[in-house]
Design a protein around this motif. Structure first.
Motif, PDB file in Angstrom:
ATOM      1  N   THR A   1       0.824  -1.211   0.000  1.00 25.85           N
ATOM      2  CA  THR A   1       0.000   0.000   0.000  1.00 25.85           C
ATOM      3  C   THR A   1       0.859   1.262   0.000  1.00 25.85           C
ATOM      4  O   THR A   1       0.596   2.194  -0.771  1.00 25.85           O
ATOM      5  N   VAL A   2       1.878   1.297   0.812  1.00 21.71           N
ATOM      6  CA  VAL A   2       2.764   2.469   0.870  1.00 21.71           C
ATOM      7  C   VAL A   2       3.521   2.613  -0.451  1.00 21.71           C
ATOM      8  O   VAL A   2       3.652   3.717  -0.996  1.00 21.71           O
ATOM      9  N   GLY A   3       4.005   1.506  -0.989  1.00 14.90           N
ATOM     10  CA  GLY A   3       4.704   1.549  -2.276  1.00 14.90           C
ATOM     11  C   GLY A   3       3.797   2.022  -3.397  1.00 14.90           C
ATOM     12  O   GLY A   3       4.175   2.849  -4.224  1.00 14.90           O
ATOM     13  N   GLY A   4       2.577   1.495  -3.430  1.00 18.83           N
ATOM     14  CA  GLY A   4       1.623   1.891  -4.467  1.00 18.83           C
ATOM     15  C   GLY A   4       1.246   3.362  -4.378  1.00 18.83           C
ATOM     16  O   GLY A   4       1.177   4.058  -5.390  1.00 18.83           O
ATOM     17  N   GLY A   5       1.015   3.833  -3.176  1.00 23.13           N
ATOM     18  CA  GLY A   5       0.696   5.258  -3.004  1.00 23.13           C
ATOM     19  C   GLY A   5       1.843   6.147  -3.442  1.00 23.13           C
ATOM     20  O   GLY A   5       1.641   7.174  -4.104  1.00 23.13           O
ATOM     21  N   SER A   6       3.055   5.744  -3.110  1.00 22.55           N
ATOM     22  CA  SER A   6       4.240   6.512  -3.507  1.00 22.55           C
ATOM     23  C   SER A   6       4.405   6.525  -5.025  1.00 22.55           C
ATOM     24  O   SER A   6       4.714   7.565  -5.618  1.00 22.55           O
ATOM     25  N   GLY A   7       4.185   5.383  -5.648  1.00 15.82           N
ATOM     26  CA  GLY A   7       4.308   5.293  -7.103  1.00 15.82           C
ATOM     27  C   GLY A   7       3.264   6.132  -7.815  1.00 15.82           C
ATOM     28  O   GLY A   7       3.567   6.827  -8.797  1.00 15.82           O
ATOM     29  N   ALA A   8       2.032   6.082  -7.327  1.00 16.27           N
ATOM     30  CA  ALA A   8       0.963   6.867  -7.948  1.00 16.27           C
ATOM     31  C   ALA A   8       1.246   8.366  -7.813  1.00 16.27           C
ATOM     32  O   ALA A   8       1.045   9.132  -8.763  1.00 16.27           O
ATOM     33  N   LEU A   9       1.714   8.781  -6.647  1.00 14.59           N
ATOM     34  CA  LEU A   9       2.043  10.192  -6.437  1.00 14.59           C
ATOM     35  C   LEU A   9       3.181  10.630  -7.359  1.00 14.59           C
ATOM     36  O   LEU A   9       3.102  11.700  -7.990  1.00 14.59           O
ATOM     37  N   CYS A  10       4.213   9.815  -7.477  1.00 12.40           N
ATOM     38  CA  CYS A  10       5.328  10.158  -8.365  1.00 12.40           C
ATOM     39  C   CYS A  10       4.883  10.213  -9.825  1.00 12.40           C
ATOM     40  O   CYS A  10       5.327  11.087 -10.571  1.00 12.40           O
ATOM     41  N   ARG A  11       4.006   9.285 -10.234  1.00 10.08           N
ATOM     42  CA  ARG A  11       3.486   9.310 -11.609  1.00 10.08           C
ATOM     43  C   ARG A  11       2.744  10.613 -11.854  1.00 10.08           C
ATOM     44  O   ARG A  11       2.934  11.281 -12.871  1.00 10.08           O
ATOM     45  N   TYR A  12       1.913  11.008 -10.920  1.00 14.80           N
ATOM     46  CA  TYR A  12       1.134  12.229 -11.056  1.00 14.80           C
ATOM     47  C   TYR A  12       2.050  13.453 -11.153  1.00 14.80           C
ATOM     48  O   TYR A  12       1.887  14.295 -12.039  1.00 14.80           O
ATOM     49  N   LEU A  13       3.025  13.542 -10.254  1.00 13.15           N
ATOM     50  CA  LEU A  13       3.920  14.705 -10.241  1.00 13.15           C
ATOM     51  C   LEU A  13       4.801  14.756 -11.495  1.00 13.15           C
ATOM     52  O   LEU A  13       5.003  15.834 -12.062  1.00 13.15           O
TER      53      LEU A  13
ATOM     54  N   ILE B   1       1.281  13.468 -29.157  1.00  9.77           N
ATOM     55  CA  ILE B   1       1.029  12.176 -28.544  1.00  9.77           C
ATOM     56  C   ILE B   1       1.209  12.338 -27.037  1.00  9.77           C
ATOM     57  O   ILE B   1       1.891  13.262 -26.593  1.00  9.77           O
ATOM     58  N   PRO B   2       0.625  11.471 -26.228  1.00 11.06           N
ATOM     59  CA  PRO B   2       0.716  11.591 -24.763  1.00 11.06           C
ATOM     60  C   PRO B   2       2.125  11.263 -24.250  1.00 11.06           C
ATOM     61  O   PRO B   2       2.399  10.178 -23.744  1.00 11.06           O
ATOM     62  N   ILE B   3       3.023  12.205 -24.376  1.00 14.82           N
ATOM     63  CA  ILE B   3       4.430  12.006 -24.051  1.00 14.82           C
ATOM     64  C   ILE B   3       4.642  11.715 -22.567  1.00 14.82           C
ATOM     65  O   ILE B   3       5.544  10.960 -22.205  1.00 14.82           O
ATOM     66  N   ALA B   4       3.813  12.288 -21.701  1.00 17.38           N
ATOM     67  CA  ALA B   4       3.999  12.078 -20.262  1.00 17.38           C
ATOM     68  C   ALA B   4       3.894  10.602 -19.906  1.00 17.38           C
ATOM     69  O   ALA B   4       4.729  10.074 -19.164  1.00 17.38           O
TER      70      ALA B   4
ATOM     71  N   GLY C   1       4.017  13.448 -14.387  1.00 18.52           N
ATOM     72  CA  GLY C   1       3.091  13.790 -15.465  1.00 18.52           C
ATOM     73  C   GLY C   1       2.833  15.289 -15.525  1.00 18.52           C
ATOM     74  O   GLY C   1       2.826  15.887 -16.606  1.00 18.52           O
ATOM     75  N   LEU C   2       2.628  15.904 -14.369  1.00 15.21           N
ATOM     76  CA  LEU C   2       2.426  17.360 -14.331  1.00 15.21           C
ATOM     77  C   LEU C   2       3.658  18.105 -14.853  1.00 15.21           C
ATOM     78  O   LEU C   2       3.526  19.071 -15.608  1.00 15.21           O
ATOM     79  N   ALA C   3       4.836  17.661 -14.439  1.00 13.93           N
ATOM     80  CA  ALA C   3       6.073  18.326 -14.874  1.00 13.93           C
ATOM     81  C   ALA C   3       6.258  18.205 -16.385  1.00 13.93           C
ATOM     82  O   ALA C   3       6.625  19.184 -17.050  1.00 13.93           O
ATOM     83  N   VAL C   4       5.990  17.033 -16.926  1.00 15.22           N
ATOM     84  CA  VAL C   4       6.135  16.841 -18.375  1.00 15.22           C
ATOM     85  C   VAL C   4       5.105  17.672 -19.123  1.00 15.22           C
ATOM     86  O   VAL C   4       5.411  18.311 -20.134  1.00 15.22           O
ATOM     87  N   MET C   5       3.868  17.685 -18.628  1.00 13.58           N
ATOM     88  CA  MET C   5       2.809  18.454 -19.295  1.00 13.58           C
ATOM     89  C   MET C   5       3.083  19.959 -19.216  1.00 13.58           C
ATOM     90  O   MET C   5       2.692  20.704 -20.113  1.00 13.58           O
ATOM     91  N   LYS C   6       3.753  20.393 -18.166  1.00 14.93           N
ATOM     92  CA  LYS C   6       4.113  21.810 -18.069  1.00 14.93           C
ATOM     93  C   LYS C   6       5.156  22.151 -19.129  1.00 14.93           C
ATOM     94  O   LYS C   6       5.106  23.206 -19.750  1.00 14.93           O
ATOM     95  N   LYS C   7       6.080  21.233 -19.342  1.00 18.35           N
ATOM     96  CA  LYS C   7       7.143  21.449 -20.334  1.00 18.35           C
ATOM     97  C   LYS C   7       6.611  21.297 -21.761  1.00 18.35           C
ATOM     98  O   LYS C   7       7.027  22.002 -22.657  1.00 18.35           O
ATOM     99  N   PHE C   8       5.673  20.355 -21.957  1.00 22.41           N
ATOM    100  CA  PHE C   8       5.075  20.082 -23.272  1.00 22.41           C
ATOM    101  C   PHE C   8       3.557  20.155 -23.148  1.00 22.41           C
ATOM    102  O   PHE C   8       2.890  19.116 -23.087  1.00 22.41           O
ATOM    103  N   PRO C   9       2.973  21.347 -23.112  1.00 20.15           N
ATOM    104  CA  PRO C   9       1.540  21.485 -22.819  1.00 20.15           C
ATOM    105  C   PRO C   9       0.588  20.941 -23.891  1.00 20.15           C
ATOM    106  O   PRO C   9      -0.529  20.559 -23.579  1.00 20.15           O
ATOM    107  N   THR C  10       1.002  20.894 -25.128  1.00 17.29           N
ATOM    108  CA  THR C  10       0.111  20.402 -26.191  1.00 17.29           C
ATOM    109  C   THR C  10       0.835  19.412 -27.104  1.00 17.29           C
ATOM    110  O   THR C  10       1.007  19.671 -28.290  1.00 17.29           O
TER     111      THR C  10
END
Length: 125
Positions: A11-23, A37-40, A25-34
């Motif tokens: 559970t702790v590992g999964g929560g950490s992985g999901a949070l890192c994926r989200y963060l 293809i879904p590069i993130a 993804g946000l960083a990549v989308m900020k760098k490549f907003p449009t």
């Protein structure tokens, strides 16, 4: 190790992985907003596959599912960090939008990139 402890570790590992994926993804989308293809998700899945390859190459045993490190990182963190469901949604969306060339590129980069990432991680470990 008890089953309850392994579930907590997962559970702790999964929560950490999901949070890192989200963060990430946000960083990549900020760098490549449009992106076309879904590069993130390509980046996330290749990095996750690479990391899992390193882990698998270092801790592979017959009893992986009872190994706390593998449960935390392999099943939990990398299991939640990488995402086949989002990959599927994004691939279908490209197809539904009649962006067949982009869909083919996305599918190819995601599948082959993840497999190559895993193999590179595995062989360098």
């Amino acid at each position: 190790m008890s089953q309850a402890a392994l579930i907590l570790i997962l559970t702790v590992g999964g929560g950490s992985g999901a949070l890192c994926r989200y963060l990430l993804g946000l960083a990549v989308m900020k760098k490549f907003p449009t992106p076309r293809i879904p590069i993130a998700m390509i980046i996330v899945n290749i990095i996750g596959s690479f990391g899992l390859g390193i882990l698998y190459g270092n801790v592979y045993t017959e009893t992986l599912y009872n190994d706390a490190l593998f449960v935390f990182l392999g099943l939990g963190f990398f299991g939640a960090f990488t995402t086949f469901s989002t990959f599927s949604v994004e691939a279908v969306q490209l197809i539904m939008d009649n962006k067949y060339q982009h869909a083919l590129i996305y599918l190819s980069l995601s599948i082959f990139g993840s497999i190559i990432g895993f193999l590179l991680g595995y062989f360098i470990s």
